[in-house]
Write a protein that holds these residues in place. Sequence first.
Motif, PDB file in Angstrom:
ATOM      1  N   ALA A 166       0.807  -1.229   0.000  1.00 32.97           N
ATOM      2  CA  ALA A 166       0.000   0.000   0.000  1.00 32.97           C
ATOM      3  C   ALA A 166       0.835   1.272   0.000  1.00 32.97           C
ATOM      4  O   ALA A 166       0.637   2.147  -0.844  1.00 32.97           O
ATOM      5  N   ASN A 167       1.771   1.414   0.927  1.00 26.45           N
ATOM      6  CA  ASN A 167       2.530   2.663   1.040  1.00 26.45           C
ATOM      7  C   ASN A 167       3.716   2.437   1.965  1.00 26.45           C
ATOM      8  O   ASN A 167       3.785   1.441   2.693  1.00 26.45           O
ATOM      9  N   CYS A 168       4.655   3.366   1.947  1.00 31.35           N
ATOM     10  CA  CYS A 168       5.792   3.329   2.859  1.00 31.35           C
ATOM     11  C   CYS A 168       6.279   4.763   3.046  1.00 31.35           C
ATOM     12  O   CYS A 168       5.782   5.689   2.412  1.00 31.35           O
ATOM     13  N   MET A 169       7.257   4.943   3.901  1.00 29.99           N
ATOM     14  CA  MET A 169       7.862   6.248   4.116  1.00 29.99           C
ATOM     15  C   MET A 169       9.269   6.261   3.532  1.00 29.99           C
ATOM     16  O   MET A 169       9.799   5.212   3.144  1.00 29.99           O
ATOM     17  N   LYS A 170       9.866   7.440   3.473  1.00 31.33           N
ATOM     18  CA  LYS A 170      11.209   7.573   2.920  1.00 31.33           C
ATOM     19  C   LYS A 170      12.174   6.638   3.622  1.00 31.33           C
ATOM     20  O   LYS A 170      12.966   5.935   2.978  1.00 31.33           O
ATOM     21  N   GLU A 204       3.526   0.075  10.771  1.00 32.55           N
ATOM     22  CA  GLU A 204       3.164  -1.211  10.186  1.00 32.55           C
ATOM     23  C   GLU A 204       1.897  -1.116   9.326  1.00 32.55           C
ATOM     24  O   GLU A 204       1.804  -1.687   8.252  1.00 32.55           O
ATOM     25  N   GLU A 205       0.914  -0.344   9.801  1.00 34.57           N
ATOM     26  CA  GLU A 205      -0.349  -0.270   9.062  1.00 34.57           C
ATOM     27  C   GLU A 205      -0.201   0.414   7.704  1.00 34.57           C
ATOM     28  O   GLU A 205      -1.000   0.182   6.800  1.00 34.57           O
ATOM     29  N   TYR A 206       0.810   1.265   7.546  1.00 34.44           N
ATOM     30  CA  TYR A 206       1.028   1.919   6.257  1.00 34.44           C
ATOM     31  C   TYR A 206       1.301   0.904   5.157  1.00 34.44           C
ATOM     32  O   TYR A 206       0.843   1.058   4.022  1.00 34.44           O
ATOM     33  N   PHE A 207       2.089  -0.112   5.490  1.00 30.31           N
ATOM     34  CA  PHE A 207       2.432  -1.127   4.492  1.00 30.31           C
ATOM     35  C   PHE A 207       1.191  -1.814   3.930  1.00 30.31           C
ATOM     36  O   PHE A 207       1.148  -2.176   2.756  1.00 30.31           O
ATOM     37  N   TYR A 208       0.172  -1.982   4.761  1.00 31.16           N
ATOM     38  CA  TYR A 208      -1.000  -2.767   4.379  1.00 31.16           C
ATOM     39  C   TYR A 208      -2.224  -1.947   4.005  1.00 31.16           C
ATOM     40  O   TYR A 208      -3.011  -2.376   3.153  1.00 31.16           O
ATOM     41  N   TRP A 209      -2.417  -0.787   4.655  1.00 27.26           N
ATOM     42  CA  TRP A 209      -3.708  -0.119   4.591  1.00 27.26           C
ATOM     43  C   TRP A 209      -3.717   1.272   3.970  1.00 27.26           C
ATOM     44  O   TRP A 209      -4.737   1.691   3.431  1.00 27.26           O
ATOM     45  N   ASP A 210      -2.644   2.014   4.059  1.00 26.16           N
ATOM     46  CA  ASP A 210      -2.677   3.433   3.720  1.00 26.16           C
ATOM     47  C   ASP A 210      -2.912   3.662   2.230  1.00 26.16           C
ATOM     48  O   ASP A 210      -2.241   3.068   1.380  1.00 26.16           O
ATOM     49  N   ARG A 211      -3.859   4.534   1.894  1.00 24.55           N
ATOM     50  CA  ARG A 211      -4.209   4.792   0.497  1.00 24.55           C
ATOM     51  C   ARG A 211      -3.726   6.158  -0.004  1.00 24.55           C
ATOM     52  O   ARG A 211      -4.027   6.556  -1.122  1.00 24.55           O
ATOM     53  N   SER A 212      -2.992   6.867   0.836  1.00 22.82           N
ATOM     54  CA  SER A 212      -2.630   8.236   0.456  1.00 22.82           C
ATOM     55  C   SER A 212      -1.712   8.287  -0.759  1.00 22.82           C
ATOM     56  O   SER A 212      -1.744   9.253  -1.525  1.00 22.82           O
ATOM     57  N   LEU A 213      -0.895   7.264  -0.969  1.00 23.28           N
ATOM     58  CA  LEU A 213      -0.009   7.259  -2.124  1.00 23.28           C
ATOM     59  C   LEU A 213      -0.823   7.200  -3.417  1.00 23.28           C
ATOM     60  O   LEU A 213      -0.486   7.843  -4.411  1.00 23.28           O
ATOM     61  N   ALA A 214      -1.915   6.458  -3.390  1.00 19.48           N
ATOM     62  CA  ALA A 214      -2.750   6.304  -4.582  1.00 19.48           C
ATOM     63  C   ALA A 214      -3.730   7.450  -4.764  1.00 19.48           C
ATOM     64  O   ALA A 214      -3.941   7.923  -5.888  1.00 19.48           O
ATOM     65  N   SER A 216      -3.747  10.598  -3.668  1.00 20.15           N
ATOM     66  CA  SER A 216      -3.289  11.985  -3.566  1.00 20.15           C
ATOM     67  C   SER A 216      -2.112  12.189  -4.517  1.00 20.15           C
ATOM     68  O   SER A 216      -1.697  11.266  -5.216  1.00 20.15           O
ATOM     69  N   ASP A 217      -1.584  13.396  -4.522  1.00 26.48           N
ATOM     70  CA  ASP A 217      -0.427  13.698  -5.368  1.00 26.48           C
ATOM     71  C   ASP A 217       0.889  13.437  -4.648  1.00 26.48           C
ATOM     72  O   ASP A 217       1.953  13.831  -5.132  1.00 26.48           O
ATOM     73  N   SER A 218       0.828  12.770  -3.515  1.00 26.88           N
ATOM     74  CA  SER A 218       2.043  12.526  -2.731  1.00 26.88           C
ATOM     75  C   SER A 218       2.938  11.479  -3.377  1.00 26.88           C
ATOM     76  O   SER A 218       2.472  10.590  -4.095  1.00 26.88           O
ATOM     77  N   PHE A 219       4.233  11.610  -3.138  1.00 30.70           N
ATOM     78  CA  PHE A 219       5.227  10.636  -3.544  1.00 30.70           C
ATOM     79  C   PHE A 219       6.047  10.262  -2.310  1.00 30.70           C
ATOM     80  O   PHE A 219       5.988  10.954  -1.293  1.00 30.70           O
ATOM     81  N   VAL A 220       6.790   9.188  -2.388  1.00 24.39           N
ATOM     82  CA  VAL A 220       7.732   8.855  -1.333  1.00 24.39           C
ATOM     83  C   VAL A 220       9.074   9.424  -1.771  1.00 24.39           C
ATOM     84  O   VAL A 220       9.686   8.941  -2.726  1.00 24.39           O
ATOM     85  N   GLU A 221       9.498  10.467  -1.108  1.00 22.69           N
ATOM     86  CA  GLU A 221      10.665  11.235  -1.536  1.00 22.69           C
ATOM     87  C   GLU A 221      11.884  10.341  -1.782  1.00 22.69           C
ATOM     88  O   GLU A 221      12.287   9.564  -0.919  1.00 22.69           O
ATOM     89  N   GLY A 222      12.436  10.477  -2.976  1.00 27.72           N
ATOM     90  CA  GLY A 222      13.669   9.775  -3.306  1.00 27.72           C
ATOM     91  C   GLY A 222      13.508   8.308  -3.631  1.00 27.72           C
ATOM     92  O   GLY A 222      14.497   7.609  -3.863  1.00 27.72           O
ATOM     93  N   LYS A 223      12.265   7.808  -3.667  1.00 34.96           N
ATOM     94  CA  LYS A 223      12.058   6.377  -3.913  1.00 34.96           C
ATOM     95  C   LYS A 223      11.204   6.120  -5.153  1.00 34.96           C
ATOM     96  O   LYS A 223      10.360   6.936  -5.524  1.00 34.96           O
ATOM     97  N   LYS A 224      11.464   4.983  -5.762  1.00 38.16           N
ATOM     98  CA  LYS A 224      10.621   4.462  -6.827  1.00 38.16           C
ATOM     99  C   LYS A 224       9.825   3.308  -6.224  1.00 38.16           C
ATOM    100  O   LYS A 224      10.388   2.273  -5.865  1.00 38.16           O
TER     101      LYS A 224
END
Length: 256
Positions: free
Chosen positions: A161-165, A172-182, A184-192
Amino acid sequence: MKYVISDIHGCFDTFMSLLKKAKFDENKDTLYILGDIVDRGPKIWETYEWVRERFGKSVYMICGNHENELMMQLFALKGRQRKEAPQEETNIVIKSFLEKMSGFGDYDIFEQMRKMAIFDQYGTIRSLMAKHSLDDLTEMAIFFFTLPSYTEVDGFTLVHANCMKEIKDTPEEYFYWDRSLALSDSFVEGKKVIYGHTPTTYYTKAAKADDKTREDGSRKINIDCGCAYGGRLCLFRIDDEKYFYQTNIEITRSDD
């Protein structure tokens, strides 16, 4: 060649058709699955068996939110229904997982899930127990318990689902549940980042991978194209960044 796929959701026939279309060769190629092989689709056990037989050789998998849900339900059910203590190894896994994910302690999570009307909401446990024992399903849950939350391949970070820089700082919940990456216009800085979890059909009309790059080189690729909702299953080949698609060819459950 290295391939990435996500959110198969028991659509085994569609999955096999897509691998054939891409000419995936398990003797030479490697497949990374970004979680959610269970729930909604008609061939959950077949998908699980296929992955389990090849895991650690030609296939690798990280854990998705639906594996987490199924683990919680099965471990709670196993703990509630046991007539005697299960094998010590299994008991440790069950208690460890429930304490980690629920905060309710021990096996009270079973009643909590019933009160929230989320126990087996996709009918997965009921359908699988028509042919398999609770012990079989618990073994499947223990396999899911061993899966990592993310992996990194050739400069790409693979998550459900998502991760941080800084991966180590990711809740832990970001890996499975967070939808903000999809959503919104957010990116994970410096990561592909290659991810799934939120079908692209939620925010575009086409069941097509969403591939966006920012000027600083940050990139996000959503490869969940809503197969379980009648969309398409997407396969991304890392080596030449080619996408392969297969329209859903089987009946699936469309409930949320």
